[in-house]
Motif scaffolding. Structure first.
Motif, short mmCIF file in Angstrom:
data_model
loop_
_atom_site.label_atom_id
_atom_site.label_comp_id
_atom_site.label_asym_id
_atom_site.label_seq_id
_atom_site.Cartn_x
_atom_site.Cartn_y
_atom_site.Cartn_z
N GLY A 155 8.21 -45.39 -29.62
CA GLY A 155 6.91 -45.13 -29.02
C GLY A 155 6.44 -46.24 -28.11
N LEU A 156 6.93 -47.44 -28.31
CA LEU A 156 6.57 -48.56 -27.43
C LEU A 156 7.08 -48.33 -26.01
CD1 LEU A 156 7.23 -51.53 -29.86
CD2 LEU A 156 5.00 -50.81 -28.96
N PHE A 157 8.11 -47.51 -25.85
CA PHE A 157 8.59 -47.18 -24.50
C PHE A 157 7.54 -46.39 -23.70
CE2 PHE A 157 13.02 -47.74 -26.20
CZ PHE A 157 13.41 -48.73 -25.29
N GLU A 158 6.54 -45.83 -24.37
CA GLU A 158 5.48 -45.12 -23.66
C GLU A 158 4.74 -46.05 -22.70
OE1 GLU A 158 4.60 -41.25 -24.90
OE2 GLU A 158 6.52 -42.09 -24.27
N GLY A 159 4.76 -47.34 -22.98
CA GLY A 159 4.13 -48.32 -22.09
C GLY A 159 5.10 -48.94 -21.11
N THR A 160 6.22 -48.26 -20.86
CA THR A 160 7.22 -48.72 -19.89
C THR A 160 7.59 -47.54 -19.00
OG1 THR A 160 9.22 -48.11 -21.11
CG2 THR A 160 8.17 -50.19 -21.73
N ASN A 161 8.50 -47.79 -18.06
CA ASN A 161 9.01 -46.70 -17.21
C ASN A 161 10.31 -46.11 -17.76
OD1 ASN A 161 7.15 -46.27 -15.05
ND2 ASN A 161 7.66 -48.32 -14.30
N ILE A 162 10.65 -46.46 -18.98
CA ILE A 162 11.84 -45.92 -19.64
C ILE A 162 11.52 -44.55 -20.24
CG2 ILE A 162 13.53 -46.29 -21.48
CD1 ILE A 162 13.82 -48.27 -19.23
N ASN A 163 12.43 -43.61 -20.09
CA ASN A 163 12.30 -42.31 -20.73
C ASN A 163 12.74 -42.42 -22.18
OD1 ASN A 163 13.74 -39.69 -21.68
ND2 ASN A 163 12.37 -38.99 -20.05
N ALA A 164 11.90 -41.92 -23.10
CA ALA A 164 12.23 -41.97 -24.53
C ALA A 164 12.56 -40.58 -25.08
CB ALA A 164 11.09 -42.60 -25.31
N GLY A 165 13.24 -39.80 -24.27
CA GLY A 165 13.70 -38.49 -24.73
C GLY A 165 12.81 -37.34 -24.33
N ARG A 166 11.64 -37.60 -23.77
CA ARG A 166 10.81 -36.49 -23.29
C ARG A 166 11.56 -35.78 -22.17
NH1 ARG A 166 5.35 -36.78 -24.95
NH2 ARG A 166 4.67 -38.84 -25.69
N GLY A 167 11.44 -34.45 -22.15
CA GLY A 167 12.20 -33.68 -21.17
C GLY A 167 13.61 -33.37 -21.64
N SER A 168 13.86 -33.62 -22.93
CA SER A 168 15.13 -33.22 -23.55
C SER A 168 14.77 -32.57 -24.89
CB SER A 168 16.04 -34.43 -23.76
OG SER A 168 15.60 -35.21 -24.88
N GLU A 169 15.79 -32.19 -25.64
CA GLU A 169 15.55 -31.64 -26.98
C GLU A 169 15.62 -32.73 -28.04
OE1 GLU A 169 14.53 -28.52 -27.60
OE2 GLU A 169 14.48 -28.37 -25.41
N PHE A 170 15.67 -33.98 -27.61
CA PHE A 170 15.81 -35.11 -28.54
C PHE A 170 14.73 -36.15 -28.27
CE2 PHE A 170 19.89 -33.05 -28.38
CZ PHE A 170 20.32 -33.05 -29.70
N GLN A 171 13.48 -35.68 -28.25
CA GLN A 171 12.36 -36.58 -28.01
C GLN A 171 12.31 -37.67 -29.08
OE1 GLN A 171 12.21 -33.21 -28.48
NE2 GLN A 171 10.64 -32.29 -27.18
N PHE A 172 12.13 -38.92 -28.63
CA PHE A 172 12.07 -40.10 -29.49
C PHE A 172 13.31 -40.23 -30.38
CE2 PHE A 172 7.63 -39.25 -28.34
CZ PHE A 172 7.36 -40.47 -27.74
N GLN A 173 14.43 -39.79 -29.84
CA GLN A 173 15.73 -39.99 -30.50
C GLN A 173 16.76 -40.53 -29.51
OE1 GLN A 173 16.46 -36.20 -33.03
NE2 GLN A 173 14.66 -35.79 -31.75
N ARG A 174 16.29 -40.90 -28.33
CA ARG A 174 17.15 -41.48 -27.30
C ARG A 174 16.26 -42.23 -26.31
NH1 ARG A 174 19.26 -36.05 -24.26
NH2 ARG A 174 20.48 -36.04 -26.19
N TYR A 175 16.87 -43.07 -25.52
CA TYR A 175 16.12 -43.69 -24.43
C TYR A 175 17.08 -43.95 -23.28
CZ TYR A 175 18.03 -48.28 -25.87
OH TYR A 175 18.86 -49.32 -26.18
#
Length: 412
Positions: A278-298
């Motif tokens: 969830g700390l990636f939410e404050g970065t430009n890194i994708n943390a799985g949103r837009g996939s079927e593995f949200q918050f399970q990849r970056y």
């Protein structure tokens, strides 16, 4: 996530998945048989959420004009599925005047950060009042026809998950308007540990209203008691608070959420990794949103492709209409097989920063500070501090919080 085997369904049957969201997570595993010495069978009693203990709270609602703070997780479990709390109360002739909806809305369809609109619930015809738009705290006018507030939302135990901010503001409004509030408790799937940086007063806001760690290890009922008794509501007002407790729950309980608590937390692994990723939410890194593995990849297109074997391409989907790095090939890590964690990990965000080919793109400073609760964490990562050094800097604040937390625990 590994769980104990030999689950039975004689007491707590499998719960239906949230309708229409494509959720395929595992179902709750709360009735466990264990063999001791190869002969004796011991059954661990199933966790009973407070909403299911209807007789413990319905007397408080009878002959009252009721406001309900609820979302899609606010259900009463049954052998053949579940019934929404609002529907159940209406069937019992409880006079519900309106429903207050948090982030993601009453039916759980809005993206993270997307404003929730007022309206009418299509099923019940009840007025829906948004607490995630221009008003995040119920006004005196909205509470004029309310005698009591019932709050029932599934939390995941992470400070920047906004349901606890909604709870705090609702409690504050109730205290200011002399309206009792009843909180129906639910298990915290990250309730087995306390960790992470502590929110600093200078950075408090809707992603963290009080000076608590990133992971605070309390159920939402315990947390309600703490902010009330510690005088953390504005002007130290106190709500007339009643918490209806869970049954058969401890902080070591492994509880698999039967309904995803928000669109981008689809399963147990995502929920368990959320404090760290969830700390990636404050970065430009994708943390799985837009996939079927949200918050399970970056990953990101600007991470060094030579350092990673894994890549994916985010595209708009349920829960993320415009994901970071939309349509770009992202290089990064797949964490979907990560075992259950008992701490906040800094290794992934450090890894991503170190392998960024354009570090100027990495942090969204204001957003990262709001999620971390401090400016120090960004500075530590940029200075090249190790995970051990960063985590050591949290310990004094964590010990202070644990001493406060201990006073308000309802469960072992």
């Amino acid at each position: 996530m590994a769980f104990l085997s030999s689950f039975k369904n004689t007491v707590f049957l499998w719960v239906l998945i949230m309708s229409g969201c494509g959720n395929t997570e595992k179902q709750p595993k709360n009735s466990i048989d264990a063999n001791i010495g190869g002969n004796q069978e011991v059954k661990i009693k199933p966790i009973v959420v407070a909403a299911n203990s209807t007789e413990d709270y319905i007397g408080l609602l009878k002959r009252k004009k009721v406001g309900v703070v609820a979302n899609i997780t606010s259900v009463i479990f049954k052998e053949d599925g579940h019934t929404h709390l609002v529907d159940s109360l209406l069937s019992r002739k409880i006079d519900i005047k309106k429903v207050f909806a948090p982030e993601h809305g009453f039916r759980g369809q809005a993206d993270a950060g997307e404003k929730v609109k007022d309206g009418l619930d299509t099923k019940t015809g009840l007025p829906l009042i948004s607490l995630y738009g221009k008003n995040r705290k119920p006004s005196k006018e909205l509470l004029q026809d309310i005698d009591i507030i019932l709050f029932d939302i599934q939390d995941v135990g992470v400070r920047f998950y906004t349901y606890i901010a909604t709870l705090q503001l609702v409690m504050e409004a109730c205290a200011e308007n002399d309206i009792p509030i009843v909180v129906l408790d639910r298990p915290n799937p990250n309730g087995h540990y306390v960790d992470g940086p502590t929110m600093e007063t200078a950075h408090t806001g809707f992603l963290g209203m009080t000076t608590i760690p990133l992971v605070y290890g309390m159920t939402i009922g315990e947390y309600a008691q703490m902010i009330n008794e510690e005088g953390w509501l504005t002007d130290k007002v106190k709500a007339n608070l009643t918490v209806i407790p869970l049954k058969n729950y401890s902080h070591d309980s492994q509880y698999s959420l039967p309904i995803r608590p928000s669109p981008n937390l689809p399963n147990d692994t995502a929920i368990n990794l959320y404090p760290s990723l969830g700390l990636f939410e404050g970065t430009n890194i994708n943390a799985g949103r837009g996939s079927e593995f949200q918050f399970q990849r970056y990953g990101a297109s600007f991470l060094d492709s030579t350092q990673y074997d894994f890549k994916y391409r985010p595209t708009p989907n349920f829960g993320s209409k415009s994901p970071k790095e939309n349509g770009k090939i992202c290089y990064g890590m797949d964490l979907s097989e990560t075992p259950r964690m008992n701490e906040v990990s800094m290794k992934w965000i450090i890894d991503a920063y170190e392998n960024s080919t354009d570090k100027s793109k990495f942090f969204i400073t204001d957003g990262f500070t709001k999620h971390a609760g401090t400016t120090k964490l960004q500075e530590q990562i940029q200075a090249g501090q190790s995970e051990a050094q960063i985590k050591a800097s949290w310990q004094e604040d964590l010990e202070k919080f644990k001493a406060i937390r201990k006073k308000h625990l309802l469960y072992e």
